[in-house]
Design a protein around this motif. Structure first.
Motif, PDB file in Angstrom:
ATOM      1  N   GLY A  36       0.874  -1.148   0.059  1.00 55.55           N
ATOM      2  CA  GLY A  36      -0.141   0.208   0.136  1.00 55.55           C
ATOM      3  C   GLY A  36       0.747   1.227  -0.153  1.00 55.55           C
ATOM      4  N   MET A  37       0.434   2.346   0.775  1.00 53.57           N
ATOM      5  CA  MET A  37       1.056   3.594   0.837  1.00 53.57           C
ATOM      6  C   MET A  37       2.342   3.373   1.527  1.00 53.57           C
ATOM      7  N   HIS A  38       3.307   4.322   1.165  1.00 52.46           N
ATOM      8  CA  HIS A  38       4.692   4.060   1.622  1.00 52.46           C
ATOM      9  C   HIS A  38       4.450   4.871   2.880  1.00 52.46           C
ATOM     10  N   SER A  39       5.433   4.207   4.149  1.00 45.48           N
ATOM     11  CA  SER A  39       5.840   4.819   5.263  1.00 45.48           C
ATOM     12  C   SER A  39       7.207   5.161   5.494  1.00 45.48           C
ATOM     13  N   LEU A  40       7.596   6.362   5.873  1.00 48.79           N
ATOM     14  CA  LEU A  40       9.168   6.332   6.474  1.00 48.79           C
ATOM     15  C   LEU A  40       9.069   5.880   7.902  1.00 48.79           C
ATOM     16  N   LYS A  41      10.042   4.921   8.337  1.00 52.69           N
ATOM     17  CA  LYS A  41      10.152   4.444   9.589  1.00 52.69           C
ATOM     18  C   LYS A  41      10.956   5.304  10.428  1.00 52.69           C
ATOM     19  N   ARG A  42      10.689   4.940  11.726  1.00 53.17           N
ATOM     20  CA  ARG A  42      11.383   5.464  12.950  1.00 53.17           C
ATOM     21  C   ARG A  42      12.193   4.433  13.595  1.00 53.17           C
ATOM     22  N   ASP A  43      13.416   5.033  14.222  1.00 55.12           N
ATOM     23  CA  ASP A  43      13.597   3.579  15.048  1.00 55.12           C
ATOM     24  C   ASP A  43      13.158   3.513  16.325  1.00 55.12           C
ATOM     25  N   GLU A  44      14.080   2.644  17.562  1.00 57.08           N
ATOM     26  CA  GLU A  44      13.276   2.658  18.755  1.00 57.08           C
ATOM     27  C   GLU A  44      13.387   4.005  19.546  1.00 57.08           C
ATOM     28  N   GLU A  45      14.106   4.667  19.411  1.00 51.09           N
ATOM     29  CA  GLU A  45      14.183   6.181  20.071  1.00 51.09           C
ATOM     30  C   GLU A  45      13.309   7.184  19.210  1.00 51.09           C
ATOM     31  N   GLY A  46      12.689   6.669  18.340  1.00 50.00           N
ATOM     32  CA  GLY A  46      11.676   7.809  17.575  1.00 50.00           C
ATOM     33  C   GLY A  46      12.360   8.763  16.585  1.00 50.00           C
ATOM     34  N   ARG A  47      13.779   8.273  16.129  1.00 50.36           N
ATOM     35  CA  ARG A  47      14.580   8.863  15.373  1.00 50.36           C
ATOM     36  C   ARG A  47      14.215   8.375  13.934  1.00 50.36           C
ATOM     37  N   GLU A  48      14.171   9.430  12.987  1.00 55.65           N
ATOM     38  CA  GLU A  48      13.959   8.964  11.535  1.00 55.65           C
ATOM     39  C   GLU A  48      15.131   8.037  11.016  1.00 55.65           C
ATOM     40  N   ARG A  49      14.918   7.015  10.597  1.00 56.67           N
ATOM     41  CA  ARG A  49      15.663   6.113  10.057  1.00 56.67           C
ATOM     42  C   ARG A  49      16.416   6.526   8.565  1.00 56.67           C
ATOM     43  N   CYS A  50      15.726   7.149   7.771  1.00 52.53           N
ATOM     44  CA  CYS A  50      16.260   7.437   6.503  1.00 52.53           C
ATOM     45  C   CYS A  50      17.331   8.207   6.480  1.00 52.53           C
ATOM     46  N   THR A  51      18.344   8.149   5.698  1.00 54.35           N
ATOM     47  CA  THR A  51      19.610   8.944   5.703  1.00 54.35           C
ATOM     48  C   THR A  51      19.769   9.417   4.332  1.00 54.35           C
ATOM     49  N   ALA A  52      18.649   9.479   3.601  1.00 61.02           N
ATOM     50  CA  ALA A  52      18.803  10.126   2.126  1.00 61.02           C
ATOM     51  C   ALA A  52      19.947   9.835   1.192  1.00 61.02           C
ATOM     52  N   CYS A  53      20.146   8.419   1.305  1.00 64.20           N
ATOM     53  CA  CYS A  53      21.182   8.019   0.489  1.00 64.20           C
ATOM     54  C   CYS A  53      20.862   7.820  -1.114  1.00 64.20           C
ATOM     55  N   GLY A  54      19.702   7.739  -1.374  1.00 62.25           N
ATOM     56  CA  GLY A  54      19.172   7.955  -2.729  1.00 62.25           C
ATOM     57  C   GLY A  54      18.896   6.677  -3.321  1.00 62.25           C
ATOM     58  N   LEU A  55      19.045   5.539  -2.562  1.00 64.18           N
ATOM     59  CA  LEU A  55      19.100   4.288  -3.303  1.00 64.18           C
ATOM     60  C   LEU A  55      17.577   3.923  -3.969  1.00 64.18           C
ATOM     61  N   CYS A  56      16.663   4.220  -2.918  1.00 57.75           N
ATOM     62  CA  CYS A  56      15.212   3.942  -3.395  1.00 57.75           C
ATOM     63  C   CYS A  56      14.874   4.844  -4.537  1.00 57.75           C
ATOM     64  N   ALA A  57      15.416   5.900  -4.472  1.00 64.34           N
ATOM     65  CA  ALA A  57      14.851   6.791  -5.599  1.00 64.34           C
ATOM     66  C   ALA A  57      15.675   6.123  -7.261  1.00 64.34           C
ATOM     67  N   LEU A  58      16.926   5.677  -6.858  1.00 64.75           N
ATOM     68  CA  LEU A  58      17.583   5.310  -7.946  1.00 64.75           C
ATOM     69  C   LEU A  58      17.112   3.761  -8.503  1.00 64.75           C
ATOM     70  N   SER A  59      16.380   3.035  -7.318  1.00 62.86           N
ATOM     71  CA  SER A  59      16.037   2.039  -8.018  1.00 62.86           C
ATOM     72  C   SER A  59      14.435   1.918  -8.350  1.00 62.86           C
ATOM     73  N   CYS A  60      14.107   3.099  -8.216  1.00 64.88           N
ATOM     74  CA  CYS A  60      12.576   3.172  -8.608  1.00 64.88           C
ATOM     75  C   CYS A  60      12.281   3.340 -10.306  1.00 64.88           C
ATOM     76  N   PRO A  61      11.811   2.127 -10.715  1.00 63.20           N
ATOM     77  CA  PRO A  61      11.622   2.237 -12.180  1.00 63.20           C
ATOM     78  C   PRO A  61      10.552   3.351 -12.795  1.00 63.20           C
ATOM     79  N   ALA A  62       9.761   4.037 -11.961  1.00 58.98           N
ATOM     80  CA  ALA A  62       8.815   4.846 -12.370  1.00 58.98           C
ATOM     81  C   ALA A  62       9.334   6.381 -12.027  1.00 58.98           C
ATOM     82  N   GLU A  63      10.475   6.183 -11.352  1.00 55.42           N
ATOM     83  CA  GLU A  63      10.877   7.668 -10.864  1.00 55.42           C
ATOM     84  C   GLU A  63      10.072   8.640 -10.239  1.00 55.42           C
ATOM     85  N   ALA A  64       9.389   8.066  -9.257  1.00 56.25           N
ATOM     86  CA  ALA A  64       8.598   8.627  -8.663  1.00 56.25           C
ATOM     87  C   ALA A  64       8.896   9.359  -7.333  1.00 56.25           C
ATOM     88  N   ILE A  65      10.172   9.115  -6.948  1.00 54.19           N
ATOM     89  CA  ILE A  65      10.718   9.480  -5.536  1.00 54.19           C
ATOM     90  C   ILE A  65      11.939  10.541  -5.796  1.00 54.19           C
TER      91      ILE A  65
END
Lengths: 346, 173
Positions: free
Chosen positions: B60-89
């Motif tokens: 379903g819809m994407h969600s950006l996760k947090r870790d155990e202390e409530g911090r955002e996990r995402c480190t903006a490496c861009g791999l998701c955008a790179l792997s996205c075949p539809a270039e949506a990210i």
């Protein structure tokens, strides 16, 4: 004529009229429900419990839609089309006997609007007029596809009317009467039903009734794949609604006719053996009659979701080359059997 | 030649028998089939009242996760955008400042993170590509909207709600 008689008839006419409209209204819902059930889904169930307010919602929608009369149309005939269709549909139920007479003290009330002694001919005349509604509508629309639908409707109606009339003649040879009241009264009980003596005639009759009502598989006047919408392509709002409505009323009337002519009308098995009073027999008889009618209406819908539409040449072949010869053969057969019975077993 | 599926049927063209010609047995057969369906269990679900549960691997819809202390996990490496075949990210990364350690887990984070839900094909490749387990397609349906611009989901819609990890683990036991 006495006033009480007029009031009595007036009430009866009103009841029959309202009943016809309500049944036609709910046939539209029933059709969609049956369609849904036969396709493993639910059908409309949003408006009211089980969707029972759906016909009202549809009706409201029909009334509020924009009414369009095409620029090139013949205006008065364009309006006359659906009018004729609905009027002929409504008046054809006048000669159907709904039950035996009710007795209140001195008075007996006939449950039939008009006991015409040529009842069947009356119905046939009115049904034959009904096609004018479709023809005028299709022609007045000034649209090729509508005209094609109308022409199809006319030729189909004429072709099947012949077989319909011939199948009825065989029935009349058995019943010796044209009055629907007499025909139904003759079929008291269960073994006297005309279906037992006229099975072939019944099959021809029901096939032609399907064709006359423009129901599937004979709905060629309105096939959307070939003719956009058929004879009612240019119609919108309640004028289209009236066409649809007259189709459902026709379905109701022909169901009533079939159960009256072949399935004993208001007669039911063991009606005199149960020891009920006359009025109770009448009331149960009326209910039984309506049960038969509903069964036939259901059959109409059942067929609709079973059989595909005919091709037009197949339709004509069936009408002229099969049904008419069969109906003639049925007449001859009935004549021979009647003759043998009268000379040797009387 | 033998067919691969073994389901090939040779068309028979015998003349029709009498029963086939009069057509009525065929009609009765058809009527039997349709009436069977009339009484069959319905496949439909009355949707707003009854909802069918999604399968386990529903995306379903994407969600950006947090870790155990409530911090955002995402480190903006861009791999998701790179792997996205539809270039949506698309994303813009930023450096974590002093005093923001409780907000972002790594030194680099996504200042802007946008997914165009009209482009997204819900293939799940972003989920697979993410080395930080930051993005999952575990949300509900993407709801309908009137304007195309409203389908570009930013961090306000994507980042999951903060929750107390410790309390969660206690109650779940």
């Amino acid at each position: 004529m006495e006033t009480v008689f007029i009031i009595e008839k007036f009430i009866l006419i009103t009841v029959v009229f309202v009943l016809t409209l309500v049944i036609a209204m709910y046939s539209t819902l029933a059709e969609r429900k049956v369609a849904g059930f036969m396709q493993d889904r639910m059908g409309p169930d949003r408006a009211g419990p089980y969707g029972i307010l759906q016909p009202l919602a549809d009706g409201g929608k029909f009334f509020f839609k924009e009414e369009i009369i095409p620029a090139g149309a013949h205006k008065s005939l364009f309006i006359a089309g659906p009018t004729i269709a609905i009027i002929t549909a409504c008046i054809s139920s006048a000669v159907i006997p709904w039950g035996q007479p009710l007795t209140f003290g001195e008075r007996t009330i006939e449950l039939q609007v008009a006991d015409v002694n040529v009842g069947i001919l009356y119905i046939f005349g009115v049904i034959a007029l009904g096609v004018y509604g479709i023809m005028l509508g299709g022609w007045a629309s000034n649209n090729k596809f509508s005209l094609m639908g109308a022409v199809r409707a006319a030729s189909q109606s004429i072709s099947y009317e012949i077989a319909l009339g011939l199948s009825i003649i065989a029935l009349l040879m058995v019943t010796q009467s044209l009055s629907l009241k007499d025909i139904v009264a003759q079929q008291s009980g269960f073994v006297n039903w005309n279906i037992w003596v006229q099975p072939l005639g019944f099959i021809i009759f029901i096939t032609c009734a399907f064709a006359e009502c423009n129901r599937v598989p004979f709905d060629l006047p309105e096939c959307e794949t070939e003719l956009v919408g058929g004879y009612h392509t240019e119609y919108s709002s309640m004028k289209l609604g009236l066409y649809m409505f007259s189709e459902y009323i026709n379905m109701f009337v022909s169901s009533a006719l079939m159960s009256a002519l072949y399935f004993g009308g208001y007669n039911f098995p063991f009606m005199y053996e149960l020891g009920l009073s006359q009025n109770w027999i009448t009331i149960i008889g009326v209910l039984v009659f309506f049960l038969k009618i509903f069964a036939f209406i259901f059959f109409f819908m059942w067929i609709r979701w079973t059989l595909p539409r005919f091709r037009y040449d197949q339709l004509m072949n069936l009408g002229w080359k099969i049904l008419i010869p069969l109906a003639v053969a049925n007449i001859v057969l009935t004549g021979i059997i009647t003759l043998i019975r009268d000379t040797y077993f009387q | 030649m033998e067919s691969l599926s073994n389901r090939k049927k040779v068309l028979e063209q015998k003349p029709m028998t009498f029963l086939e010609k009069i057509y009525i047995p065929a009609i009765l057969k058809g009527l039997r089939i349709t009436i069977k369906h009339f009484f069959r269990k319905k496949a439909t679900v009355s949707y707003p009242e009854v909802e069918r549960p999604y399968s386990k691997n529903y995306r379903g819809m994407h969600s950006l996760k947090r870790d155990e202390e409530g911090r955002e996990r995402c480190t903006a490496c861009g791999l998701c955008a790179l792997s996205c075949p539809a270039e949506a990210i698309s994303m813009i990364s930023a450096e974590r400042q002093k005093g923001e350690e409780h907000l972002y887990r790594e030194e680099k984070y996504a200042a802007v993170y946008e997914i165009n839900m009209l482009r997204c094909i819900f293939c799940g490749l972003c989920e697979e590509a993410c080395p930080k387990e930051a993005i999952y397609l575990d949300g509900p349906h993407v709801p309908a909207d009137y304007l195309r611009k409203d389908f570009i989901y930013g961090k306000d819609k994507l980042v999951e709600e903060k929750f107390d990890f410790k309390q969660e683990s206690v109650t779940s036991e």
